[in-house]
Scaffold this motif. Structure first.
Motif, mmCIF file in Angstrom:
data_model
loop_
_atom_site.group_PDB
_atom_site.id
_atom_site.type_symbol
_atom_site.label_atom_id
_atom_site.label_comp_id
_atom_site.label_asym_id
_atom_site.label_seq_id
_atom_site.Cartn_x
_atom_site.Cartn_y
_atom_site.Cartn_z
ATOM 1 N N ASN A 2 39.844 35.444 30.723
ATOM 2 C CA ASN A 2 39.881 34.631 29.078
ATOM 3 C C ASN A 2 38.291 34.795 29.154
ATOM 4 O OD1 ASN A 2 42.528 34.138 28.147
ATOM 5 N ND2 ASN A 2 42.565 33.006 29.899
ATOM 6 N N ALA A 3 38.036 35.371 29.845
ATOM 7 C CA ALA A 3 35.773 35.237 29.336
ATOM 8 C C ALA A 3 35.522 35.714 28.130
ATOM 9 C CB ALA A 3 35.500 35.629 30.752
ATOM 10 N N ASP A 4 33.775 36.250 27.947
ATOM 11 C CA ASP A 4 33.776 36.176 26.875
ATOM 12 C C ASP A 4 33.737 37.497 26.879
ATOM 13 O OD1 ASP A 4 33.421 33.802 25.207
ATOM 14 O OD2 ASP A 4 31.562 33.318 26.292
ATOM 15 N N ILE A 5 33.007 37.845 28.400
ATOM 16 C CA ILE A 5 32.804 40.262 28.489
ATOM 17 C C ILE A 5 33.873 40.564 29.508
ATOM 18 C CG2 ILE A 5 31.349 41.387 29.252
ATOM 19 C CD1 ILE A 5 28.852 39.130 28.940
ATOM 20 N N ASP A 34 50.127 42.654 22.442
ATOM 21 C CA ASP A 34 49.168 41.704 20.729
ATOM 22 C C ASP A 34 49.126 40.415 22.058
ATOM 23 O OD1 ASP A 34 48.273 40.576 18.208
ATOM 24 O OD2 ASP A 34 50.340 39.439 18.107
ATOM 25 N N SER A 35 48.122 40.892 22.731
ATOM 26 C CA SER A 35 47.372 39.040 24.093
ATOM 27 C C SER A 35 46.491 38.464 22.255
ATOM 28 C CB SER A 35 46.936 40.258 24.711
ATOM 29 O OG SER A 35 45.564 39.082 25.590
ATOM 30 N N PRO A 36 47.663 37.272 22.724
ATOM 31 C CA PRO A 36 45.950 35.924 22.062
ATOM 32 C C PRO A 36 44.631 36.694 22.693
ATOM 33 C CG PRO A 36 47.703 35.186 23.488
ATOM 34 C CD PRO A 36 48.436 36.562 24.334
ATOM 35 N N THR A 37 44.070 36.955 23.698
ATOM 36 C CA THR A 37 42.786 37.593 23.972
ATOM 37 C C THR A 37 42.311 38.171 22.707
ATOM 38 O OG1 THR A 37 43.571 37.399 25.773
ATOM 39 C CG2 THR A 37 41.332 37.984 26.239
ATOM 40 N N LEU A 38 42.773 39.175 22.256
ATOM 41 C CA LEU A 38 42.654 40.140 21.376
ATOM 42 C C LEU A 38 41.847 39.141 19.462
ATOM 43 C CD1 LEU A 38 45.088 42.734 21.467
ATOM 44 C CD2 LEU A 38 42.767 42.655 22.379
ATOM 45 N N ARG A 39 41.770 38.692 19.558
ATOM 46 C CA ARG A 39 42.217 37.562 18.257
ATOM 47 C C ARG A 39 40.513 37.075 18.393
ATOM 48 N NH1 ARG A 39 47.271 38.392 18.623
ATOM 49 N NH2 ARG A 39 48.393 37.199 18.659
#
Length: 921
Positions: free
Chosen positions: A98-101, A116-121
């Motif tokens: 879940n990191a920024d990079i 549809d991973s939430p990380t893509l938001r």
């Protein structure tokens, strides 16, 4: 200060023009494709994309084609941003996802999109490193899936080697992703000097400040081709029988041999051209080269460097069991590595490969013998790159290197910030034309060709996330379809011309046949047109048989030569110390005794002492047919160290025992090929046999056949392009509907069933076959080792076609494999019915080895089991296939129909992930 200005202020160097232009495009919110040579500094553009994403409060994903590159990039970014801000996802490794990079393989991003991973938001930028991988035959489609399915708000930054159709690629990206800027540069920050090595000397490939081939080099190659090397050269050249003494009365030497690798390395060292990567296009060749320099006394490292190398090696293998290290020949490998030499190829144990990479990057290893896979991805530049050959085996045939491959490999030469220039060295061999080498060196581009095609998994995933119409639109918007639509117009025009040419040749041939018939007293005129046409068809049929006969005779001769070579290699491998055999020495045959054995699998070179005084190695090429031993004698213990001292004893013992050999070694005659025999009978029985018209028209008939072949090839291309990917997608859905993975009624959009949802989570080349095996329950009731063996048949692909045992350790595994083949037969028949690509045939050659490993057997035992099953694997191959089996078992763990099989898959994964496999990340 602007975003770019802030970024530039933190760099240790001024950005090049192409880097600035690319960064400005990113700052303006546009997509970018940067095409630049290896080492030009493309990654700085990706790093600015990360900077831009973080400055805007978003996230950046950095995707790579291979895990090794992902791991390397992850560590680089951790050093810049800290471990808390950087993550790594490679399928079997999950760190701070879940990191920024987040650095990841492209497959991971594809799967996140479909899930549809939430990380893509919060995702704003995606850097696709080595984006030209979308041309990869096996995995390229994943790149296009990502590009086509990412949200339009995400900026895509592609980093690529220089490709000749970059503008076409950019037009497509602009079509599917919006405004995309293509930035191309041929600039190399470290200039590359091109050389050729001829007769032990190094020559510049080009004249100074010119693109003209060096005249001194051309002369050196001409002399070498005739058999004359420079004084003191270590190379020897082929002397053809019947050729005179040549120039200035000098006699050409007998046989060309390339310069010894130790001499090449010594020369590079004297010219301050180390460290070097020597590209050899086979794993065995790399290992052979390492053994060759290992047998010398050469050392390229200082005492302090050797101590540091030893520390890094020992730390890198600390967790590998001692028994496995023995199987891997660790101590011998360690000794050679400490002296500054290494090999690098996909067949190595990953832990060993990572050690080599670390040592090379620290400047501790000076020479690496590598396959071309080193030219892709990981950062291992050198001062010099050496190409021993310009031909490589592509899995089917030996083919010339392409300009793109040459550029990719020589791009490793020259370390930015360390070297003033980089050096590319091509070793000359007979028939190698310097002008052709200059052409390779001057052509720095290669085309990017899409390999995108729908798969079962892709089809159901698209339908889960998009409507049917939008899913078809994905197919129609692909780069593959974009290229096909552009090509079909030109291909259709070429096809029309080719048909006209073939028709004109046919009419010309009819006229010649009619004229020939007139000359032989036959009737002529319009009434004979049907007869003429029939005779032409008969003649073409006759010539086809004759051509097939000629080709089969050549094949039979080639097979005979290969069989003789194989038999000779087998004999030489089995020779034992003291055995006596006849050996050709010049034009004579002398008896010789073996004093040092060599059981190398592909090129054994045992050492002998001949009665004529020759002491040295022999190899398969010198024998016209497999030799036969004539007896044996006893040798003194010190013969290995002092073979010449044993010469008198050898002569005496051979004489005392009365051992005799043939006066000449005769070439074994070729066996009669049944195919050749059948074709000869067919030829003699043909009504055109003996007709004088055949010979007078044969050359023109061959021209017609070539023209017809061109028509057929172009017609196939046009038909293939016309059969759009969208139609293939529809046929795939029809088959999936028939098998209840999709529900599709007339006039309605298809919907995914529960079985289809399981299929959507199986990412494998044999996805539908795996889903069918799970659905039919044929793997139920297996234990963890048996399940691993059954699953392996869907992922393993043997590099070499070697016949081995079909037996497997248990009856349940044998039954499961039998059922897997039966389901494949049903599926392949359905695929042919729907005109779809046929799923790969299961391969059981790895089943026993993975079963034994999962059951706890040691590495050496498993490698032997693989060999007996027909899978000749290196330790690195073994680990790689174990990882592939784990990948599919992880999917079985998620998609299995019962708690029992899901639990069994989990146990199987845990059991495989041990020892060298656990250390392979």
């Amino acid at each position: 200060m602007t975003l770019l200005g802030d970024f530039v202020s933190h760099q240790d160097f001024a950005l090049d023009d192409f880097q600035l232009r690319a960064c400005q495009a990113i700052e303006a919110g546009r997509g970018v494709v940067v095409c630049a040579p290896t080492g030009a500094g493309k990654t700085i553009v990706g790093e600015f994309a990360i900077h831009a994403a973080l400055a805007g409060g978003g996230k950046c994903f950095y995707t790579t084609p291979i895990k090794a590159l992902s791991n390397q990039k992850y560590h680089d970014l951790v050093a810049d941003y800290g471990a808390e801000r950087v993550g790594l996802l490679t399928g079997d490794t999950s760190i701070n996802g879940n990191a920024d990079i987040v650095v990841m393989t492209t497959e991971v991003l594809r799967n996140m999109i479909y899930a549809d991973s939430p990380t893509l938001r919060e995702l704003t930028h995606v850097v696709m490193d080595e984006i030209h991988y979308l041309a990869d035959r096996e995995r390229g489609a994943v790149w296009e899936e990502v590009i086509l399915n990412l949200d339009q708000s995400v900026s895509v930054i592609g980093l690529s080697a220089t490709v000749s159709n970059s503008e076409e690629f950019g037009r497509w990206l602009s079509t599917v992703r919006g405004d995309t800027e293509v930035i191309v540069t041929d600039l190399r920050p470290v200039p590359l000097h091109q050389h050729m090595m001829v007769a032990g000397r190094l020559y510049p490939l080009f004249e100074p400040e010119s693109h003209q081939v060096n005249r001194d080099l051309l002369e050196a190659c001409r002399r070498a081709e005739l058999g004359f090397g420079d004084a003191g050269s270590k190379e020897r050249y082929q002397y053809k029988k019947g050729r005179g003494r040549g120039e200035a009365g000098a006699r050409p030497q007998k046989k060309f041999r390339p310069a010894r690798r130790a001499d090449v390395i010594r020369m590079l060292g004297s010219l301050d051209m180390l460290p070097a990567i020597v590209f050899i296009f086979s794993r065995a060749g790399c290992e052979g080269a390492l053994a060759q320099v290992g047998a010398t006394r050469a050392e390229l490292t200082s005492q302090e460097e050797q101590q540091r190398i030893a520390e890094i090696i020992d730390a890198g293998v600390a967790h590998i069991p001692e028994d496995d290290l023995k199987v891997l020949g660790f101590l011998r490998w360690r000794r050679i590595l400490i002296r500054g030499f290494a090999a690098h190829h996909a067949g190595m144990l990953p832990a060993f490969r990572h050690i080599v990479e670390e040592l090379f990057n620290e400047g501790l290893v000076k020479v690496v013998f590598a396959t071309e896979t080193l030219a892709l991805g990981i950062n291992m530049p050198a001062r010099t790159v050496v190409l021993e050959k310009l031909v490589k085996y592509n899995g089917e045939a030996h083919v010339d290197l392409t300009p793109g491959q040459y550029t990719q490999m020589t791009g490793r030469a020259g370390r930015r910030g360390i070297d003033v220039v980089g050096n590319a060295v091509v070793q000359w061999a007979p028939a190698m034309d310097p002008k052709a080498v200059a052409g390779l060196a001057s052509t720095r581009t290669y085309p990017l060709i899409s390999t995108f095609a729908p798969s079962y998994n892709m089809s159901v995933n698209l339908l889960q996330t998009l409507s049917y119409a939008d899913s078809k639109n994905v197919m129609e918007r692909s780069f593959a379809q974009f290229q096909a639509d552009g090509d079909i117009v030109g291909d259709a025009a070429e096809l029309a011309k080719a048909k006209q040419k073939a028709e004109a040749l046919r009419n010309e041939l009819l006229g010649r046949g009619r004229g020939s018939a007139d000359a032989n007293g036959a009737q002529s005129g319009g009434a004979q047109s049907e007869s003429d046409s029939e005779k032409l068809s008969q003649m073409l049929e006759y010539l086809d048989i004759r051509n097939k006969l000629s080709a089969e005779e050549k094949n039979a001769k080639r097979r005979n030569i290969e069989d003789r070579h194989t038999e000779t290699v087998t004999v030489l491998r089995r020779l034992r110390r003291g055995e006596v055999l006849p050996v050709p020495v010049g034009k004579k045959v002398q008896l010789a005794v073996v004093y040092r054995e060599d059981n190398s699998p592909s090129n054994p070179r045992p050492s002998v002492i001949s009665v004529g005084g020759y002491v040295g190695r022999i190899e398969a090429e010198i024998f016209p047919s497999a030799p036969e031993t004539v007896g044996s004698i006893k040798l003194p213990r010190d013969a290995n160290r002092h073979p010449k001292r044993a010469l008198g004893l050898v002569r005496a013992e051979i004489g005392r025992k009365g051992l005799k050999g043939p006066k000449r070694l005769r070439r074994r005659s070729a066996g009669k090929s049944p195919a050749v025999k059948a074709l000869r009978q067919q030829l003699r029985a043909h009504p055109m046999h003996g007709d004088p018209a055949v010979e007078s028209m044969a050359r023109h008939a061959d021209t017609l056949r070539r023209a017809e072949a061109e028509v057929a090839a172009l017609q196939k291309r046009v038909d293939s392009a016309s059969d759009t990917l969208a139609r293939t997608f529809d046929r795939m859905l029809q088959l999936l509907a028939e098998m209840d993975y999709v529900e599709w009624e007339d006039g309605q959009d298809p919907t995914i069933t529960e079985e289809g949802q399981r299929l959507a989570r199986i990412h494998s080349g044999s996805d539908l076959l795996a889903a069918q095996c799970l659905r039919r329950g044929i793997w139920d009731g297996l234990d963890p080792a048996e399940l691993a063996g059954a699953v392996s048949s869907l992922v393993f692909e043997n590099r070499k076609s070697v016949k081995g045992s079909d037996e497997v350790p248990t009856q349940p595994l044998a039954d499961a494999l039998g059922h897997t083949f039966r389901i494949w037969e049903e599926l392949s028949a359905d695929e042919r019915r729907y005109r779809l690509p046929v799923t790969e045939l299961p391969d059981i050659a790895f089943a026993t080895a993975i079963h034994q490993w999962t059951a706890g057997a040691p590495l050496g035992y498993c490698l032997q089991a693989a060999a007996e099953s027909g899978a000749e694997l290196t330790p690195g191959d073994f680990v790689r296939w174990c990882r592939q089996v784990i990948d599919l078992l992880e999917q079985v763990k998620q998609t299995g129909y019962s708690d029992e099989i899901r639990a069994c898959a989990a146990e199987s994964v845990q059991a495989i992930r041990r020892g060298v496999v656990a250390l392979s990340n």
